[in-house]
Enzyme design. Structure first.
Site, mmCIF file in Angstrom:
data_model
loop_
_atom_site.group_PDB
_atom_site.id
_atom_site.type_symbol
_atom_site.label_atom_id
_atom_site.label_comp_id
_atom_site.label_asym_id
_atom_site.label_seq_id
_atom_site.Cartn_x
_atom_site.Cartn_y
_atom_site.Cartn_z
ATOM 1 N N ASP B 195 0.829 -1.205 0.000
ATOM 2 C CA ASP B 195 0.000 0.000 0.000
ATOM 3 C C ASP B 195 0.865 1.258 0.000
ATOM 4 O O ASP B 195 1.912 1.287 -0.638
ATOM 5 C CB ASP B 195 -0.909 -0.056 1.249
ATOM 6 C CG ASP B 195 -2.231 0.627 1.024
ATOM 7 O OD1 ASP B 195 -2.235 1.857 1.011
ATOM 8 O OD2 ASP B 195 -3.251 -0.063 0.849
ATOM 9 N N HIS B 248 -3.741 5.828 3.934
ATOM 10 C CA HIS B 248 -4.512 4.718 3.364
ATOM 11 C C HIS B 248 -3.985 3.367 3.843
ATOM 12 O O HIS B 248 -4.752 2.506 4.291
ATOM 13 C CB HIS B 248 -4.453 4.830 1.832
ATOM 14 C CG HIS B 248 -5.238 3.800 1.095
ATOM 15 N ND1 HIS B 248 -4.671 2.625 0.630
ATOM 16 C CD2 HIS B 248 -6.533 3.770 0.712
ATOM 17 C CE1 HIS B 248 -5.600 1.936 -0.012
ATOM 18 N NE2 HIS B 248 -6.740 2.595 0.029
ATOM 19 N N ASN B 345 -13.915 0.872 -7.470
ATOM 20 C CA ASN B 345 -14.996 1.747 -6.997
ATOM 21 C C ASN B 345 -15.718 2.485 -8.111
ATOM 22 O O ASN B 345 -16.194 3.597 -7.909
ATOM 23 C CB ASN B 345 -14.424 2.816 -6.043
ATOM 24 C CG ASN B 345 -13.804 2.215 -4.815
ATOM 25 O OD1 ASN B 345 -14.067 1.064 -4.469
ATOM 26 N ND2 ASN B 345 -12.971 2.978 -4.142
ATOM 27 N N SER B 413 -11.230 -0.612 -1.000
ATOM 28 C CA SER B 413 -9.974 -0.606 -0.232
ATOM 29 C C SER B 413 -10.198 -1.087 1.193
ATOM 30 O O SER B 413 -9.323 -1.720 1.783
ATOM 31 C CB SER B 413 -9.403 0.815 -0.145
ATOM 32 O OG SER B 413 -8.558 1.102 -1.216
#
Lengths: 91, 470
Positions: B195, B248, B345, B413
């Site tokens: 990530d 994130h 998304n 996510s």
């Protein structure tokens, strides 16, 4: 450095002027609105770019130049030209 | 009455006797069955109920201990209320179809047996008994009692325990509290969070971070040279520090394994685990395919060197296909590593418009869609009856953030690390399980949801209890 909304609009205007090879004063701000984008590249990923799949709050910036409307997308971390002549660009 | 009528009446009487006998037997069977339903009196719970348990328990309807009291005929409701009030109790419920029975809630949280004794001594009371908790179907051998952590913001973690908070649907969660009756994870399982890095100093993560063992040499890459990967790997600058500059990756890490029962913040799906931070996305939350490949390659090399890293959690992607990325994920599969990836998304059908890496047809890839707190597919979530494997909570998910903070975020996510976390729970109980079996187990673990029919392969929401079933 983190973008403010005004700073993001100014960066977008300068970028569009550069791409169109015109004076920044000939780029008009049409609309700026808060928006949720689908990912961390603001739904405007460049080629060969991967981004976090988290809904990201930012600004949708619409600029007008030479009789056409152009879209930029920005958040506190970045400004991107969206679908400029078929491609996305990170400013 | 002629002879035929006598026979008819005899036959009818015989039938009636048979029916009555059968009804009696049914009644006995019913009583027998009821007595065989495994019941757990409160005093047999694994650990004593505390005031905090009560506060947490009430969010899921597991309230204070109760007793069932049968008052004698003629005792008025006023008298009953006067008695319960004197004992600082409360009539929780009058039991319809059982005259005189009251469910009494002990506000002092006293031992259920003591409360029963207290009521039994009263002349107004015929009987009193503890309100037994009926167990869930025996999905796992032995009693299955929800385990509730004391992390102060746990009540906001609807993905783990949805009590209907903020208007959600009660029970629309991954059944984490029941899974924790079996395991809360293991620090022998390593999950790589590929990530933006991880804030490995976060107060709720620091104890669960992977650190290269002193006995293991720093990472050496033929082209890049030696990299001191003490806290993980940074593929952006091939340096040693995978510190998150975005948030994130820290959020995803907390979903998988924020330390549980530490009286801080939240609980991860795993209370104990090792999170290996890998950084390939920058402060803006985006990165290159090449750096993602470098980081996956790092994981494979560390696995070969003896690190028990079995899962990569990948909460990122794009619509661009990369053969090189697909190949390195396949290489991870050959090294027994599961690859859990966000479905994307864009609210699109991945069967028609694929999203990568989640759409790669490699046996270790699990593509994850996002659900909201009402058990509906999130409005933004991609889906795909053939290409999206399973769904998990992914809207308004509270987790760790930079600077010892906690934030709610939404996206596939957030759903991805939920599935990675459940896979880690499975490995904590089944450390030798192959990646093929692990994937099969995850796919067989979902609760069917109508809204997901035709939207994902599994057609349901991941359930951690089912995933732990042999």
């Amino acid at each position: 450095m983190a973008n403010s909304k005004d700073g993001a609009v100014e960066n977008a205007r300068k970028d569009l002027a550069k791409r169109l090879k015109i004076d920044a004063s000939d780029v008009k701000e049409q609309a700026v609105e808060d928006s949720d984008f689908p990912d961390m590249s603001l739904g405007a990923a460049e080629d060969d770019e991967m981004s976090g799949q988290m809904i990201t709050r930012g600004w949708r910036i619409r600029l007008e130049a030479q009789g056409k409307t152009y879209e930029y997308r920005a958040d506190k971390n970045q400004v991107r030209a969206y679908n400029f002549k078929g491609k996305n660009y990170r400013v | 009455m002629n002879r035929n009528n006598i026979f008819i009446h005899l036959a009818l009487a015989f039938v009636l006797i048979l029916v009555a006998a059968f009804a009696g037997q049914l009644n006995r069977w019913q009583k027998q069955w009821k007595s065989q339903v495994r019941r757990v009196p409160f005093e047999e719970k694994k650990r004593p109920t505390t005031v905090k348990d009560i506060a947490l328990g009430e969010t899921r309807g597991f309230g204070r201990p109760e007793v069932l009291v049968k008052f004698r005929n003629g005792v008025s409701q006023e008298t009953i209320e006067s008695i319960t009030s004197r004992f600082h109790d409360r009539v929780e419920d009058r039991i319809e179809n059982a005259a005189g029975w009251e469910s009494v809630d002990d506000l002092d949280d006293a031992d259920a047996a003591a409360t029963v004794a207290e009521y039994s001594r009263l002349p107004e009371v015929e009987y009193a008994e503890p309100n037994f908790e009926i167990e869930l179907p025996d999905s796992i051998d032995g009693p299955l009692v929800p385990v509730l952590p004391h992390d102060p913001q746990f009540t906001d973690q609807w993905a783990l325990a949805n009590s209907g908070q903020r208007g959600g649907k009660e029970g629309a969660d991954i059944s984490a509290t029941l899974a924790w009756a079996t395991t809360t994870g293991s620090d022998k399982v390593v999950v790589a969070v590929l990530d933006s890095g991880v804030d490995y100093t976060h107060e709720d993560l620091a104890q669960n971070m992977w650190v290269r063992p002193a006995s293991m040499a720093p990472y050496r890459d033929n082209e890049l040279g030696t990299i001191d990967d003490l806290n993980g790997y940074n593929a952006i600058d091939n340096a040693s520090d995978p510190m998150d500059e975005n948030g994130h990756g820290t959020h995803c890490a907390g979903i998988i394994g924020a330390e549980g029962e530490n009286n801080l913040g939240i609980a991860g799906v795993n209370w104990k685990i090792q999170i290996m931070p890998l950084k390939f996305m920058n402060a803006g939350g985006f990165g290159t395919t090449k750096d993602a490949i470098e980081a996956i390659n790092y994981v494979i090399e560390r696995k070969k060197a003896g690190v028990n890293v079995r899962i990569i959690s990948a909460s990122w992607g794009s619509t661009q296909r990369s053969r090189a990325l697909e190949d390195v994920i396949r290489k991870a599969y050959e090294n027994d590593i599961l690859f859990v990836a966000a479905a994307g998304n864009a609210s699109v059908n991945n069967d028609r418009s694929p999203h990568f890496p989640s759409s790669y047809n490699v046996p270790n890839v699990i593509s994850v869609a996002a659900l909201d707190r009402h058990d509906q597919l999130a409005s933004f979530s991609n889906y795909g009856a053939k290409s999206v494997a399973i769904a998990a909570p992914g809207v308004d998910i509270l987790s760790t953030w930079l600077g010892n903070q906690y934030e709610e975020k939404s996206g596939t996510s957030m759903a991805t690390p939920v599935v990675a976390g459940v896979a880690a729970l499975v490995l904590s109980e089944n450390p030798r399980m192959s990646v093929d079996d692990l994937r099969k187990r995850i796919m067989a673990s979902s609760d069917p949801i109508v809204a997901l029919k035709g939207k994902t392969v599994a057609g349901g929401r991941i359930n951690a209890v089912k995933a732990l079933q042999d």
